[in-house]
Design a protein around this motif. Structure first.
Motif, mmCIF file in Angstrom:
data_model
loop_
_atom_site.group_PDB
_atom_site.id
_atom_site.type_symbol
_atom_site.label_atom_id
_atom_site.label_comp_id
_atom_site.label_asym_id
_atom_site.label_seq_id
_atom_site.Cartn_x
_atom_site.Cartn_y
_atom_site.Cartn_z
ATOM 1 N N GLU A 1 5.127 6.939 -5.258
ATOM 2 C CA GLU A 1 5.280 7.536 -6.590
ATOM 3 C C GLU A 1 6.603 7.126 -7.218
ATOM 4 O O GLU A 1 7.460 7.952 -7.539
ATOM 5 C CB GLU A 1 5.106 9.053 -6.541
ATOM 6 N N GLY A 2 6.758 5.805 -7.374
ATOM 7 C CA GLY A 2 7.967 5.281 -7.998
ATOM 8 C C GLY A 2 9.204 5.462 -7.138
ATOM 9 O O GLY A 2 10.297 5.685 -7.647
ATOM 10 N N PHE A 3 9.041 5.392 -5.839
ATOM 11 C CA PHE A 3 10.112 5.585 -4.854
ATOM 12 C C PHE A 3 10.691 7.002 -4.901
ATOM 13 O O PHE A 3 11.850 7.213 -4.563
ATOM 14 C CB PHE A 3 11.215 4.526 -4.998
ATOM 15 N N SER A 4 9.867 7.965 -5.293
ATOM 16 C CA SER A 4 10.336 9.356 -5.313
ATOM 17 C C SER A 4 9.953 10.110 -4.039
ATOM 18 O O SER A 4 10.442 11.213 -3.817
ATOM 19 C CB SER A 4 9.783 10.087 -6.540
ATOM 20 N N PRO B 1 6.871 7.172 2.218
ATOM 21 C CA PRO B 1 6.234 5.942 1.726
ATOM 22 C C PRO B 1 7.251 4.921 1.206
ATOM 23 O O PRO B 1 7.042 3.715 1.332
ATOM 24 C CB PRO B 1 5.325 6.417 0.589
ATOM 25 N N SER B 2 8.357 5.381 0.667
ATOM 26 C CA SER B 2 9.399 4.471 0.198
ATOM 27 C C SER B 2 10.017 3.708 1.363
ATOM 28 O O SER B 2 10.249 2.497 1.277
ATOM 29 C CB SER B 2 10.494 5.239 -0.553
ATOM 30 N N THR C 1 0.838 -1.206 0.000
ATOM 31 C CA THR C 1 0.000 0.000 0.000
ATOM 32 C C THR C 1 0.870 1.254 0.000
ATOM 33 O O THR C 1 0.606 2.204 -0.737
ATOM 34 C CB THR C 1 -0.956 -0.008 1.213
ATOM 35 N N ALA C 2 1.923 1.246 0.807
ATOM 36 C CA ALA C 2 2.838 2.395 0.837
ATOM 37 C C ALA C 2 3.513 2.592 -0.512
ATOM 38 O O ALA C 2 3.782 3.733 -0.924
ATOM 39 C CB ALA C 2 3.878 2.207 1.941
#
Length: 106
Positions: free
Chosen positions: A24-27, A31-32, A18-19
């Motif tokens: 956003e693509g690990f940006s 969340p990354s 979910t994170a």
């Protein structure tokens, strides 16, 4: 104890996945990081689970319930389409997990 660890592994994997949606693509950093920590915890707990539960059963439950949960989260909270095919797929995944468990218990 094995199934409790497995439940924790599933929860960590669901949190990590979910994170990942929000990374956003690990940006995005937070969340990354949640994604990476979630997966590390999930694999650690899954490895501990394998001490007491057969690998085929544990992995089927982990992957199946995790997939069904993520699909449900997508439909309920992330605006993904709900249709009969997706709902039937979730039911089949859960049914498969139940069948593996009842078949493996004998």
């Amino acid at each position: 104890m094995g199934y409790l660890l497995l439940a924790g592994a599933i929860a960590a994997e669901v949190a990590g996945t979910t994170a990942m949606k929000y990374s956003e693509g690990f940006s995005k950093l937070v969340p990354s990081l949640v994604t990476v920590v979630g997966y590390l915890v999930a694999f650690y707990l899954l490895a501990q689970t394998l001490k007491t539960i057969e690998v085929g059963t544990a992995y089927a439950i982990w992957a199946g319930i995790g997939t069904a949960t993520i699909a449900s989260i997508g439909m309920l909270f992330l605006g993904e389409a709900v249709n009969a095919a997706k709902l039937a797929g979730i039911v089949l995944v859960i049914g498969g997990v139940v069948l593996l468990n009842t078949g493996g218990a004998h």
